[in-house]
Design an enzyme around this catalytic site. Structure first.
Site, PDB file in Angstrom:
ATOM      1  N   HIS A 123       0.780  -1.337   0.005  1.00  0.00           N
ATOM      2  CA  HIS A 123      -0.076   0.061   0.051  1.00  0.00           C
ATOM      3  C   HIS A 123       1.153   1.336   0.079  1.00  0.00           C
ATOM      4  CE1 HIS A 123      -2.825   2.884   1.845  1.00  0.00           C
ATOM      5  NE2 HIS A 123      -3.832   2.237   1.584  1.00  0.00           N
ATOM      6  N   ASP A 200       2.935  -4.606   7.854  1.00  0.00           N
ATOM      7  CA  ASP A 200       1.705  -3.951   7.925  1.00  0.00           C
ATOM      8  C   ASP A 200       0.664  -4.692   8.011  1.00  0.00           C
ATOM      9  OD1 ASP A 200      -0.521  -2.704   6.839  1.00  0.00           O
ATOM     10  OD2 ASP A 200       0.473  -1.956   5.069  1.00  0.00           O
ATOM     11  N   GLN A 203      -4.783  -5.335   6.844  1.00  0.00           N
ATOM     12  CA  GLN A 203      -5.411  -6.300   6.404  1.00  0.00           C
ATOM     13  C   GLN A 203      -5.610  -7.740   7.067  1.00  0.00           C
ATOM     14  OE1 GLN A 203      -7.839  -5.489   4.281  1.00  0.00           O
ATOM     15  NE2 GLN A 203      -7.255  -3.609   3.792  1.00  0.00           N
ATOM     16  N   LYS A 226     -10.592  -1.176  10.356  1.00  0.00           N
ATOM     17  CA  LYS A 226     -10.651  -2.269   9.582  1.00  0.00           C
ATOM     18  C   LYS A 226     -11.119  -3.400  10.386  1.00  0.00           C
ATOM     19  CE  LYS A 226      -7.415  -0.581   6.123  1.00  0.00           C
ATOM     20  NZ  LYS A 226      -8.055  -0.321   4.966  1.00  0.00           N
ATOM     21  N   CYS A 364      -4.718   2.246  -3.592  1.00  0.00           N
ATOM     22  CA  CYS A 364      -3.647   2.871  -3.203  1.00  0.00           C
ATOM     23  C   CYS A 364      -2.160   1.896  -3.208  1.00  0.00           C
ATOM     24  CB  CYS A 364      -3.596   3.145  -1.446  1.00  0.00           C
ATOM     25  SG  CYS A 364      -4.859   4.452  -1.324  1.00  0.00           S
TER      26      CYS A 364
HETATM   27  C1  PLP Z   1      -2.534  -2.736   3.647  1.00  0.00           C
HETATM   28  C2  PLP Z   1      -2.856  -1.617   4.173  1.00  0.00           C
HETATM   29  N1  PLP Z   1      -1.851  -0.704   4.600  1.00  0.00           N
HETATM   30  C3  PLP Z   1      -2.107   0.456   5.074  1.00  0.00           C
HETATM   31  C4  PLP Z   1      -3.409   0.909   5.032  1.00  0.00           C
HETATM   32  C5  PLP Z   1      -3.713   2.493   5.495  1.00  0.00           C
HETATM   33  O1  PLP Z   1      -4.267   2.649   6.586  1.00  0.00           O
HETATM   34  P1  PLP Z   1      -5.030   3.728   7.322  1.00  0.00           P
HETATM   35  O2  PLP Z   1      -5.530   4.641   6.356  1.00  0.00           O
HETATM   36  O3  PLP Z   1      -6.081   3.220   8.348  1.00  0.00           O
HETATM   37  O4  PLP Z   1      -4.033   4.267   7.879  1.00  0.00           O
HETATM   38  C6  PLP Z   1      -4.261   0.225   4.626  1.00  0.00           C
HETATM   39  C7  PLP Z   1      -5.861   0.843   4.310  1.00  0.00           C
HETATM   40  O5  PLP Z   1      -6.334   0.711   3.241  1.00  0.00           O
HETATM   41  C8  PLP Z   1      -4.131  -0.925   3.881  1.00  0.00           C
HETATM   42  O6  PLP Z   1      -4.987  -1.776   3.361  1.00  0.00           O
END
Ligand code: PLP
Lengths: 407, 143
Positions: A123, A200, A203, A226, A364
């Site tokens: 991401h 990370d 998910q 999430k 993203c």
């Molecule tokens: C794999 C992953 N990393 C990071 C993020 C970023 O999360 P947040 O926007 O809650 O900081 C997301 C959210 O879409 C994600 O799916």
């Protein structure tokens, strides 16, 4: 709680509505999950009965708010099986958790010539902070390649690792494809080279049992929203010795031990990294979200979601023009796809006209989309409260849409 | 040629027949995209791109017999349909008419609700670009 889908659906008020004259089918769970009533009520209860600034207060309300707030830290410690509560730091979300590590661990330990490894699946929030850091420090960012079905290449990864590698920052579960990465091996190999590992978990924490001691990761970043919890709140887990060795993140209240104009000494972890009045109400409500997950049971959630994934994969693949993107052997309940000859944005809008909420675009993960030579995908992601009949509703709608260009 | 106002009335009438059904309205918009005049391939360059969030639009204009003629294309079918509506209303008119045009059909048919905020922003960007072309041609004609 036994796994009774009707009872579970009753707990989520938002699900019971019509969108564009059709019953809402919410398949955008990888973007954010809906909230159970216990979470919603915890928010209003807090403001109705307990609102007060936490820590240091000498009165009853402040004491109560502090206890509830700190109780969520305990719940989260158990949730990821950290050794100690102090290893749980509250942030704004996964993004801030990663940025915290980049700016503190990065400031102290990354030097010119060092290397940081990420993967093609990341991401943007696990790419950009490292690019910024590398640019500032004269370090290099290395990227683990993936196969055509969306699995990382472990052999290539092993070859990227060297004595120069200081950090491996990798997504546990891909938000765009659903791929579950073999993170235990990734971590083991990194540690052999003396590199630290950040996972990370944005998910993974909602679908899998994530045990930081078993995995032996140095950091884990994830977001409350999430996990059936509130938005704008997240967690950074870090091993005590690593967190203690890192400089503070932001300066301000809460994070200090003593301030004089000559010099400030810093508070202990976790407070060293939690400057300012935190998001108290949402932290308390987050505790209720984790309670909800525990009451259903991760194993039962996983079994239900796997069943939905299998059913949807089979049903959708019968649609002419359906082209799945990312078909890793180990996957969570995410289906990314395109309809031949159609733009994902159009497909998403037509599904929405039928009450079906999916996400479209690059999710993203622009470098990942580029890897597949596509602009984006349509992504359906399933959660604990979704049903096979909702998948049928989507399949019917999708078949009709696909027919426009796939006669 | 009917006036801008007449064409807008026509469009409003067509959408009234579709009623409140969002699905058929979107299918209808997609079909409208088939009416777009062929986009000149030599104009498919980055300089002619209006970048929305998810869809891409190429827009260019020529002056033919004192009238501004627009050509546009998109990588998404719904956006193509939307541009075809704009072209139907604005193309082939003189610069001043285009600059004066108030495109009230967009609100009257409830376009914002049909296409959502992302695409509404894209639509506004297209209109702005079309008016900029008209302004540029007008400036050229006046020298
Ligand atoms: C794999 C992953 N990393 C990071 C993020 C970023 O999360 P947040 O926007 O809650 O900081 C997301 C959210 O879409 C994600 O799916």
């Amino acid at each position: 709680m036994s796994f009774n889908i009707e009872e579970i659906r009753k707990l989520f008020p938002v699900l019971h509505q019509e969108v564009n004259g059709k019953p809402l089918v919410y398949f955008d769970n990888a973007a954010t999950t809906q909230k159970p009533i216990s979470v919603i009520e915890a928010l209003s209860n807090y403001y109705e009965t307990d609102n007060s600034n936490i820590h240091r207060g000498a009165h009853t309300l402040a004491d109560r708010a502090t206890r509830y707030f700190e109780n969520t830290r305990k719940i989260l410690k158990d949730f990821v099986n950290a050794r100690e509560e102090e290893e749980i730091i509250f942030t704004k979300g996964t993004t801030e958790s990663i940025n915290l590590v980049a700016s503190t661990f990065g400031r102290k330990y990354i030097k010119a010539g060092d290397e940081i490894i990420i993967s093609t699946l990341e991401h943007h929030s696990n790419i950009v902070p490292w690019q910024m850091l590398c640019e500032e420090k004269g370090a290099t960012l290395k990227v683990i390649p993936i196969s055509d079905i969306g699995e990382i290449d472990l052999e290539a990864y092993a070859n990227l690792l060297s004595d120069k590698t200081k950090l491996v920052s990798i997504v546990h579960v891909s938000n765009a494809l659903g791929t579950i990465n073999p993170v235990k091996q990734v971590i083991h190999l990194a540690h052999e080279k003396g590199a630290k590992v950040l996972l990370d978990g944005a998910q993974s924490t909602s679908h899998l049992d994530v045990d930081v001691q078993e995995l032996d990761c140095d950091f884990l970043a994830f977001s409350a929203h999430k996990l059936y919890g509130p938005t704008g709140l997240g967690v950074l887990y870090g091993k005590r010795e690593v967190l203690e060795s890192m400089p503070p993140y932001q300066g301000g209240g809460e994070m200090i031990k003593e301030v004089t104009f000559a010099k400030t000494t810093y508070n202990e972890i976790p407070f060293k990294f939690e400057a300012g009045t935190p998001n108290i109400a949402d932290v308390i409500a987050f505790g209720k979200a984790i309670d909800f997950i525990q009451s259903v049971g991760k194993d039962r959630i996983k079994a239900h979601e796997d069943e939905l994934l299998g059913y949807a994969s089979k049903t959708f693949s019968e649609i002419k023009g359906f082209e799945p993107v990312g078909t890793a052997k180990e996957k969570v309940s995410v289906i990314s796809f395109n309809i031949r000859g159609m733009h994902p944005f159009d497909v998403g809008m037509m599904l929405d006209a039928n009450g079906i909420a999916v996400r479209t675009g690059h999710h993203c993960t622009q470098p990942l989309m580029k890897r597949f030579g596509i602009e984006g995908t349509v992504r359906a992601s399933f959660s604990v409260y979704n049903t096979k009949s909702e998948i049928d509703q989507m399949a019917t709608s999708l078949a009709k849409i696909a027919k426009i260009k796939n006669k | 040629m009917s006036s801008i106002q007449d064409v807008q009335e026509e469009i409003i009438g067509e959408f009234e027949i579709l009623g409140d059904d969002k699905e058929s309205t979107i299918y209808y918009i997609m079909e409208l995209g088939n009416n777009l005049p062929e986009f000149p391939e030599e104009e498919r360059v980055d300089a002619n791109i209006i970048k929305g969030c998810q869809s891409k639009v190429w827009l260019t204009a020529r002056l033919e017999d004192e009238k501004v003629v627009f050509f546009a294309d998109s990588n998404t079918d719904i956006t193509k349909g939307l541009i075809s509506l704009l072209i139907r209303v604005l193309s082939g008119r003189n610069s001043q008419e285009i600059l004066n045009a108030e495109l009230e059909f967009i609100d009257k048919i409830g376009m914002g609700n049909i296409i959502g905020s992302q695409r509404s922003n894209g639509l506004a960007a297209m209109i702005k670009q079309m008016k900029l072309y008209a302004l540029a041609f007008q400036a050229k004609q006046n020298v």
